[in-house]
Design a protein around this motif. Structure first.
Motif, PDB file in Angstrom:
ATOM      1  N   THR A  90      28.308 -24.385 -16.202  1.00 34.59           N
ATOM      2  CA  THR A  90      28.116 -23.543 -16.988  1.00 34.59           C
ATOM      3  C   THR A  90      29.220 -23.725 -18.097  1.00 34.59           C
ATOM      4  O   THR A  90      29.587 -22.981 -19.042  1.00 34.59           O
ATOM      5  CB  THR A  90      28.141 -22.095 -16.540  1.00 34.59           C
ATOM      6  OG1 THR A  90      29.532 -21.817 -15.840  1.00 34.59           O
ATOM      7  CG2 THR A  90      26.859 -21.616 -15.690  1.00 34.59           C
ATOM      8  N   SER A  95      30.704 -21.658 -27.585  1.00 29.65           N
ATOM      9  CA  SER A  95      29.761 -21.239 -26.607  1.00 29.65           C
ATOM     10  C   SER A  95      28.368 -20.707 -27.374  1.00 29.65           C
ATOM     11  O   SER A  95      27.278 -21.016 -27.030  1.00 29.65           O
ATOM     12  CB  SER A  95      30.134 -20.119 -25.657  1.00 29.65           C
ATOM     13  OG  SER A  95      31.289 -20.644 -24.964  1.00 29.65           O
ATOM     14  N   GLY A 155      23.503 -21.807 -15.181  1.00 31.36           N
ATOM     15  CA  GLY A 155      23.266 -21.197 -16.477  1.00 31.36           C
ATOM     16  C   GLY A 155      21.833 -21.231 -16.792  1.00 31.36           C
ATOM     17  O   GLY A 155      21.457 -20.515 -17.949  1.00 31.36           O
ATOM     18  N   TRP A 201      25.953 -16.578 -21.955  1.00 28.67           N
ATOM     19  CA  TRP A 201      26.822 -17.943 -21.527  1.00 28.67           C
ATOM     20  C   TRP A 201      27.814 -17.062 -20.521  1.00 28.67           C
ATOM     21  O   TRP A 201      28.073 -16.100 -20.519  1.00 28.67           O
ATOM     22  CB  TRP A 201      27.472 -18.722 -22.572  1.00 28.67           C
ATOM     23  CG  TRP A 201      28.378 -18.040 -23.490  1.00 28.67           C
ATOM     24  CD1 TRP A 201      29.726 -17.782 -23.334  1.00 28.67           C
ATOM     25  CD2 TRP A 201      27.900 -17.680 -24.829  1.00 28.67           C
ATOM     26  NE1 TRP A 201      30.140 -16.995 -24.460  1.00 28.67           N
ATOM     27  CE2 TRP A 201      28.965 -16.836 -25.454  1.00 28.67           C
ATOM     28  CE3 TRP A 201      26.897 -17.468 -25.688  1.00 28.67           C
ATOM     29  CZ2 TRP A 201      29.287 -16.199 -26.702  1.00 28.67           C
ATOM     30  CZ3 TRP A 201      26.981 -16.791 -26.742  1.00 28.67           C
ATOM     31  CH2 TRP A 201      28.024 -16.250 -27.501  1.00 28.67           C
ATOM     32  N   GLN A 205      25.667 -26.622 -22.353  1.00 27.85           N
ATOM     33  CA  GLN A 205      26.198 -26.295 -21.273  1.00 27.85           C
ATOM     34  C   GLN A 205      26.165 -27.912 -20.304  1.00 27.85           C
ATOM     35  O   GLN A 205      25.301 -28.691 -20.549  1.00 27.85           O
ATOM     36  CB  GLN A 205      25.340 -25.497 -20.060  1.00 27.85           C
ATOM     37  CG  GLN A 205      25.140 -24.076 -20.786  1.00 27.85           C
ATOM     38  CD  GLN A 205      24.587 -22.946 -19.694  1.00 27.85           C
ATOM     39  OE1 GLN A 205      25.249 -22.653 -18.852  1.00 27.85           O
ATOM     40  NE2 GLN A 205      23.301 -22.713 -20.065  1.00 27.85           N
TER      41      GLN A 205
END
Lengths: 319, 564
Positions: B88, B191, B547, B458, B79
């Protein structure tokens, strides 16, 4: 919050050691002795007040208009972590003892409801332990032999147990169900040997006294001797034991509720209120002080009253 | 799959903090205070209630520990930094870019950067990354992030390098290239490789299943100097980390020292007093009772706040008879007084009222409110009429699983009290905190309702809505779909969105699905909880990272000045 039964046991030992028998003390003389002590008068007045508070909780709630579960969002400041608005924890004409932080529930109503819960549990546990303790104690003391062996070993076993730890474990493991009833049962399981042990000792000394011998010689059966000769002579001891047991159970119930295994939320209990007030002591000390004071004075009053009662009865014995 | 609340509880009391951002808004910081630029050097202290779950990144999996892992470990992507959505966003870390998929997104190729090393100076190769991922399949370690196990091809039969040996789904054509084969198309794999099961470990070294948890091998800017479980963790600089290869980690302090095992109120007292070493300290969110005490100007200047990026919600078990009728669930949705739940949680500073399942930090979240009431205080009249329509004119009664913990209890009592106004009787089933998730995650044991929380792994709906509402994700044990919702419309829409290859389009679709799900009312979103953290007066660069459950971003924080 130690379990008071252990302290109780020590005091009770002295009772047990005192000469057991003697004629029943005239109630009137005991009362007049007690009335001369300001400490006793104050204690009794306080106990009566708390009992009235507990009994009239619903009536009082309807007078103030705030029940023990009613939220009052107007009384708290949601922008400041939910702290009560106003001095002394939000004490006002509307909320006599202020309100709880974060939800605005009326502390007066919760104290009254909590008194009901605490007294109900403590008095029920005292009744159960006294009845069980007296019956088993007299059986063990009067009959001796294997009955005494079995009952005494069970008592040793229960008294050697780390009661508080076991109560916590038991109450955490048991399903929710009817919490107050469960508390009474658990308190009673560990409480009755403290009564039974004293009763057993006194019964053993009483059964060899002349008047028992006389009754036996005149043909009285065991039941008659127990009910007419032994039991009446235990009356003073039983009253003292019961009076001193009540504060012990109030304290233990508060302790268990403090530890989160007592009565279920949202039912209020003094111990639970104290537990939730701990985090707030710096910003809202009244939230902690009010239930703490009630708990302290209640236990103190019962103990003072019980002590003086014991002294008055002992004095009667000696006279 | 986790990251629900318990985990969060630990992470939070313990650790840190917060975030800022969108709805949560941030309080106080100004100019050169906590948000100023830190200097290099010094020792930063962290006061924490509970220890981290694991130092092995394949095992730990919650906001607090993930935040700490970024100091020691690097992943293929990670992130970004910054408040809110900025933080994020996924950016390359060990990899040079966010990966190259094949046409149907079932095969992803990453290229490693140059000059990346472990703490012993040996270079990090693609074989090391492969080995790190393989470890995550070991049965003894498979308690962390599940995404490698969910996404990689052949994952069902693979049990890690110590048992099964080589994993064919991960290929390393050369030292810099790594290719992952997935079991199904997955557009957002960039991600997934930011999860901590994608941390490299030396493939030819002596790394065993348990050694990392004892002695981590650093790839990031810090290495573990000493660790006493439950009391202290000391990190010092890893000399082999090259800042030129790392655009995310600023790594200002020379060392980090965690002190564990402090009572939450002790932490609050120390942070408010801010004396001695505590001037260089940070800590997790303050307790509600401390909120009134941090309102002085001096403390406000060193207070930061933000939302956790999680949703606290009331899950309604749709398999129970009383809850099977959507009208009943909608009645409950109308009746809940979210403001009193908010007050019970600590008021407006510690929570925002939630009307959507997706928190505002999630990309594609749409604002809507299907069950409006005046000031969100609940509408018992509307609820009563819905109950009458559903055939319950005299109200209903149901049992709610609650946790033996003051905040959770306060939330439950607030729900109970507000539902009582609509003639709904709520009974509590009090469960010990340590077994709470086990009970509500076991379909045979859970009752009619439960308050719990969820944080996305995420910041997209992909790690939020499917675990909570997809019919195929109802498991007998370890279930997170506690509503046990198995709605054909929702299921097919989830399948459709998962197959989308355009991540932005998918994110928007998740936002719309949120509304579609809440029309069925399988859950009542209650709160977006926030963290409010007081930091020491010598702290700079502190902000709440959305995050990491709103914790202070460790890789960006430092000291404002360091004594000579």
């Amino acid at each position: 919050m130690s379990t008071a039964p252990s302290q109780l046991a020590i005091e009770v030992d002295t009772v047990g050691a005192s000469p057991g028998g003697g004629a029943p003390t005239p109630a009137r003389r005991v009362i007049s002795t007690l009335r001369r002590s300001p400490a006793v008068v104050l204690s009794v007045a306080y106990i009566v007040a708390v009992v009235l508070l507990a009994a009239l909780a619903p009536v009082l709630a309807s007078i103030t208009g705030w029940g023990p579960y009613t939220y009052d969002p107007e009384a708290i400041n949601a922008d400041l972590g939910g702290i009560p608005i106003g001095p002394l924890g939000g004490i006002s004409a509307e909320h006599w003892f202020g309100v709880e932080p974060q939800n605005g529930r009326d502390i007066f109503a919760r104290i009254a409801q909590g008194a009901q819960v605490s007294l109900l549990i403590a008095v029920s546990a005292t009744l159960v332990t006294t009845v069980v303790g007296v019956v088993l104690g007299m059986v063990a003391g009067f009959y001796g032999g294997w009955a005494d062996q079995v009952i005494s070993r069970v008592m040793d076993f229960l008294m050697a147990f780390p009661a508080l730890i076991f109560m916590i474990a038991l109450l955490s493991a048991l399903p929710a169900g009817n919490r107050p009833a469960l508390l009474v049962i658990v308190l009673s399981i560990f409480g009755w040997p403290y009564v039974a042990r004293v009763i057993r000792g006194q019964t053993m000394s009483l059964k060899n006294r002349e008047f028992v011998e006389a009754a036996r010689a005149s043909g009285a059966g065991n039941w008659r001797i127990v009910s007419r000769e032994v039991l009446p002579n235990l009356r003073g001891t039983i009253i003292v034991l019961a009076t001193l047991a009540v504060p012990g159970y109030i304290g233990t119930e508060a302790g268990l509720s403090f530890l989160g295994v007592g009565v279920m939320p949202p039912t209020p209990s003094w111990g639970q209120m104290i537990a939730s007030a701990v985090g707030w002591y710096t910003v809202d000390p009244m939230f902690f002080l009010i239930p703490g004071t009630f708990l302290f004075l209640t236990v103190l009053s019962f103990t003072v009253f019980g002590d003086h009662l014991q002294k008055a009865l002992d004095a009667g014995d000696a006279a | 799959m986790k990251k629900r609340y318990a985990v969060l509880g630990i992470a939070l009391t313990a650790a840190l903090a917060l975030t800022g951002c969108t709805a949560g808004g941030s309080t106080a910081q100004n100019g050169n205070g906590v948000s100023g630029e830190p200097v290099k050097g010094g020792t930063l202290h962290v006061l924490q209630n509970a220890d981290f779950s694991h130092l092995d990144p394949t095992m730990g999996f919650d906001g607090g520990v993930n935040n700490m892992y970024r100091l020691i470990y690097r992943t293929l992507t990670t992130q970004s930094t910054g408040e809110g959505a900025e933080g994020t966003e996924m950016v390359p870390d060990l990899a040079t870019d966010l990966g190259t998929p094949n046409a149907d997104a079932t095969e992803w190729t990453f290229t490693l950067k140059d000059d990346i090393f472990f703490e012993d100076g040996s270079p990090i190769t693609s074989a090391d990354v492969k080995f790190g991922v393989e470890r995550a399949f070991d049965p003894a370690l498979a308690i962390g992030s599940p995404y490698a196990r969910i996404l990689l091809a052949g994952a069902d039969d693979y049990q890690g390098p110590y048992i099964s040996g080589d994993m064919p789904a991960i290929q390393t054509p050369d030292d810099k290239t790594i290719v992952f084969s997935l079991s199904k198309p997955f557009a957002d794999f960039a991600s997934a490789v930011g999860q901590n099961v994608f941390v490299p470990f030396p493939a030819d070294g002596d790394v065993t299943a348990t050694s990392v948890d004892q002695q981590p091998i650093a790839s990031g800017p810090y290495r573990v100097e000493s660790y006493q479980r439950g009391s202290e963790l000391v990190l010092v600089r890893n000399e082999h980390w090259d800042p030129k290869t790392d655009e995310v980690r600023k790594a200002y302090p020379d060392s980090f020292v965690w002190t564990f095992g402090l009572d939450s109120s002790t932490v609050d007292e120390r942070m408010i007093a801010g004396q001695g070493d505590d001037k260089d300290a940070i800590a997790g969110s303050v307790q509600a009772a401390s909120i009134p005490r941090i309102q002085t100007d001096e403390i406000k200047e060193r207070t930061i706040s933000g939302i956790q990026g999680c949703t606290t919600y009331l899950g309604l078990n749709t398999t129970k008879e009383v809850m099977s009728d959507p009208l009943v669930r909608q009645a409950i949705s109308y009746a809940v007084d979210k403001v009193s739940v908010q007050s019970g949680t600590g008021g407006t500073l510690l929570a925002d009222v939630a009307n959507t399942m997706l928190p505002p930090t999630v990309a594609g979240q749409t604002e809507f409110n299907l069950y409006q009431s005046d000031d969100d205080k609940g509408d018992p009249e509307k609820a009563k009429s819905l109950l009458t329509e559903a055939g319950y004119p005299d109200g209903i009664e149901f049992t709610m699983d609650i946790r033996n913990q003051p905040k959770m209890q306060a939330q439950a009592e607030a729900v109970q009290q507000s539902l009582a106004k609509a003639g709904i009787t709520v009974n509590f089933n009090l469960i010990d905190t340590s077994t709470y998730y086990e009970v509500i995650g076991t379909t045979t044991q859970q009752n009619d309702a439960a308050i719990t929380g969820w944080c996305p792994d995420w910041a997209t709906g992909a790690t939020f809505l499917p675990p909570l509402f997809e019919g195929s994700q109802i498991y007998e044990k370890g279930n997170s779909n506690i509503a046990q919702l198995n709605d054909p419309g929702v299921n097919s829409r989830i399948t459709e969105i998962n197959a989308m290859t355009d991540v932005d389009e998918a994110n928007k679709a998740w936002g719309a699905l949120d509304e579609q799900i809440l029309e069925l009312a399988p859950a009542v979103p209650l709160l977006f909880e926030k963290t409010v953290m007081v930091v020491g007066s010598n702290i700079a660069g502190a902000y709440s990272h959305a995050g990491f459950s709103g914790g202070i971003d460790y890789v960006s924080v430092g000291l404002a000045s360091v004594p000579e």
